[in-house]
Design an enzyme around this catalytic site. Structure first.
Site, PDB file in Angstrom:
ATOM      1  N   LEU A  11      25.003  44.624  31.294  1.00 18.37           N
ATOM      2  CA  LEU A  11      25.414  44.247  30.155  1.00 18.37           C
ATOM      3  C   LEU A  11      26.943  43.778  30.268  1.00 18.37           C
ATOM      4  O   LEU A  11      28.275  45.196  29.831  1.00 18.37           O
ATOM      5  CB  LEU A  11      25.072  44.607  29.323  1.00 18.37           C
ATOM      6  N   GLY A  14      29.814  41.631  25.719  1.00 14.23           N
ATOM      7  CA  GLY A  14      30.976  42.390  24.411  1.00 14.23           C
ATOM      8  C   GLY A  14      32.375  42.564  24.467  1.00 14.23           C
ATOM      9  O   GLY A  14      32.136  42.313  25.365  1.00 14.23           O
ATOM     10  N   ARG A  18      36.270  48.120  18.854  1.00  5.77           N
ATOM     11  CA  ARG A  18      36.797  49.475  18.376  1.00  5.77           C
ATOM     12  C   ARG A  18      38.323  49.524  19.383  1.00  5.77           C
ATOM     13  O   ARG A  18      38.843  50.916  19.429  1.00  5.77           O
ATOM     14  CB  ARG A  18      35.858  50.634  18.128  1.00  5.77           C
ATOM     15  N   GLY A  81      22.215  41.260  20.532  1.00  2.00           N
ATOM     16  CA  GLY A  81      21.776  42.331  20.718  1.00  2.00           C
ATOM     17  C   GLY A  81      21.268  42.983  22.333  1.00  2.00           C
ATOM     18  O   GLY A  81      21.188  41.627  23.465  1.00  2.00           O
ATOM     19  N   GLY A 104      28.470  47.663  30.497  1.00  6.46           N
ATOM     20  CA  GLY A 104      28.939  47.060  31.769  1.00  6.46           C
ATOM     21  C   GLY A 104      30.534  48.115  31.877  1.00  6.46           C
ATOM     22  O   GLY A 104      31.532  47.904  32.114  1.00  6.46           O
ATOM     23  N   ASP A 105      30.638  49.100  30.649  1.00  8.48           N
ATOM     24  CA  ASP A 105      31.576  49.875  29.931  1.00  8.48           C
ATOM     25  C   ASP A 105      30.956  51.676  30.517  1.00  8.48           C
ATOM     26  O   ASP A 105      32.146  51.881  29.858  1.00  8.48           O
ATOM     27  CB  ASP A 105      31.745  50.211  28.580  1.00  8.48           C
ATOM     28  N   GLU A 157      18.134  56.795  16.337  1.00  9.35           N
ATOM     29  CA  GLU A 157      19.447  56.425  15.946  1.00  9.35           C
ATOM     30  C   GLU A 157      20.258  57.723  15.101  1.00  9.35           C
ATOM     31  O   GLU A 157      18.813  57.889  14.070  1.00  9.35           O
ATOM     32  CB  GLU A 157      19.818  55.326  15.585  1.00  9.35           C
ATOM     33  N   SER A 408      81.619  51.947  56.113  1.00 11.20           N
ATOM     34  CA  SER A 408      81.306  51.415  55.005  1.00 11.20           C
ATOM     35  C   SER A 408      82.549  50.331  54.256  1.00 11.20           C
ATOM     36  O   SER A 408      83.087  50.167  54.345  1.00 11.20           O
ATOM     37  CB  SER A 408      81.392  52.755  54.360  1.00 11.20           C
TER      38      SER A 408
END
Length: 485
Positions: A11, A14, A18, A81, A104-105, A157, A408
């Site tokens: 997934l 998103g 945040r 969702g 996926g995070d 939750e 040089s």
């Protein structure tokens, strides 16, 4: 059930509000890779029949990272969702029998942990299996409430926890394994009865449990594996863990790392036995380091290839260059792209190279720029030498032979060749080829003027005395004028 009956759904639709970023959450990097790429790499050894990534926010950018891995993408638009995301992936999953669903995070997840979860699911003939973690501080996470030692009663939750449930420290990772013939009917019954009006995957688990289906919980062996990246602090912590794992792996293979917490190493870096990495070193990209090398403090290597017994002195920057055995570089050297330093070459302090081959045993010790150059073996490049390779429109080559001595402060105006065994006098600006065994000299003839310095000092002293006398005279005149008033 054969492994080819397995599907993976990741997934990745998103936004990641945040994180306060214009970049999609799963494209942020930790451990040297995008978050979603880390998840895909963990899943790849499972040998799934289908791997599907659900994309949404910045879909094209996410697809550009995902599709080269061979995964299929499906678009979730609008995003309603986690349960809705899995429904969107239904056609792509096809006739697979079992699916592993991951966010996926959560990039720290390990293949071994996923494999154990799938095995527990199959052995238990489960409708759903949840990967959980036991943590010291479960604040902010949904809690897993078990109805037996192995089976789950509910995922609650935090805002809905009863007083007696607040002591539960087993949390939901949002990583699941489902039997699809059980999942699809349960998802069809989920209603978006929440403030966000979304379909949640956890509600499907609650429906399965209420019907008496087997819902198992498999505890992750390392709770850090389930960490998600919702904030910048989360990203930093996940990156730190990845880097720690990589350093530990190299040290297990015989590499010494001093003050390892200060050293940054990307996942594809390789280093040989008895190599020493000093503090504050960055080893990036696909850097490969041989045996018995020393990378000293503050150096940054990107896509570099080092042979055995190479020494990189402090504060060098090396990019996409090859250094053969017994080469020394630095301190404070910069090797830009496409350089090749052959065995025993030495590049010293404040020397910059770009697209340059340096022959065996050749030295460029100080304050030099060598660009678009080919230098033979056992040559010496004096301090302050530059190859003038750019005319404002094109880059031009400089070729220096074997056993050449460049004095040089020489400027070699490309295109130009200096033959084997030749000398270039210090201070020369070389615009024509120098033949083998010749001396190239191109500078104005020196003129000495006897007595000039003493005469100049006397003249300057006299002028200074006159100026001082003039200032005193003006000062007396001003004072007398004031007295008259």
């Amino acid at each position: 059930m054969a492994p080819k009956d397995l599907a993976i759904v990741i997934l990745a639709a998103g936004k990641g509000t945040r994180l306060k970023s214009s970049l999609a959450k799963v494209l942020h990097r930790a451990g040297g890779r995008a978050l979603v790429e880390q998840v895909l790499r963990a899943c790849a050894p499972l040998g799934a029949k289908k791997t599907v990534v659900v994309v949404g926010h910045q879909a094209e950018q996410v697809m550009a990272v995902v599709e080269p891995t061979g995964a299929k993408t499906v678009l979730q638009q609008p995003q309603h969702g986690t349960g809705h995301a899995v429904q969107v992936a239904r056609r792509a999953v096809g006739n697979s029998k079992v699916v592993v669903v991951l966010p996926g995070d959560a990039p720290l997840i390990r293949t071994e942990t996923l494999r154990a979860m799938v095995a527990a699911h199959r052995n238990g003939n489960a409708a759903a299996t949840i990967l959980t973690a036991v943590v010291a501080d479960p604040s902010g996470y949904g809690r897993v409430v078990r109805k037996s030692e192995t089976q789950v009663g509910a995922i609650v939750e935090e805002s809905q926890l009863a007083d007696e449930q607040r002591e539960v420290n087993e949390i939901n990772s949002s990583i699941y394994c489902f039997t699809l013939e059980k999942l699809w009917p349960a998802l069809a019954q989920v209603k978006p009865n929440n403030k966000h009006r979304e379909v949640y995957l956890t509600d499907a688990i609650a429906i399965l449990a209420s019907k008496g289906e087997t819902v198992l919980a498999q505890v992750a062996p390392d709770p850090r594996e389930v960490l998600g990246c919702n904030t910048r602090a989360d990203l930093a912590e996940v990156d730190r863990i990845f880097r720690e794992w990589k350093r530990n792996a190299l040290m297990s293979d015989g590499v010494s790392i001093q003050l390892p917490e200060t050293v940054l190493i990307d996942p594809e870096v390789i280093a040989g036995e008895d190599t020493v990495i000093e503090p504050a070193v960055h080893l990036l990209g696909k850097t490969k380091i041989g045996a018995r090398c020393v990378i000293r403090t503050g150096s940054v290597l990107t896509d570099a290839l080092l042979g055995d017994d190479v020494i990189v002195e402090p504060h060098c920057v090396i990019g996409n260059s090859r250094l053969d055995e017994h080469v020394t570089v630095g301190p404070f050297a910069r090797l830009r792209n496409d350089n090749h330093l052959k065995a025993g070459a030495h590049i010293g302090n404040f020397v910059e190279l770009k697209k340059t081959t340096v022959g065996e045993g050749t030295k460029a010790g100080h304050l030099t720029y060598l660009g678009d150059a080919k230098i033979g073996a056992k040559s010496n490049i004096g301090a302050g030498t530059i190859t003038c390779n750019y005319d404002g429109f094109h880059k031009h080559p400089t070729t220096i032979g074997n056993r050449v001595f460049i004095g040089s402060d020489a400027a070699l105006v490309a295109p130009v060749r200096v033959g084997d065994g030749a000398y270039v006098a210090a201070g020369s600006t070389i615009t024509d080829n120098v033949p083998a065994e010749a001396l190239g000299i191109a500078r104005g003839r020196q003129v000495n003027k006897p007595g000039w310095a003493a005469k100049q000092r006397r003249q300057l002293a006299s002028e200074a005395g006159q100026k001082k006398s003039s200032r005193k005279s003006r000062s007396r005149g001003t004072t007398k004028g004031r007295r008259r008033r």
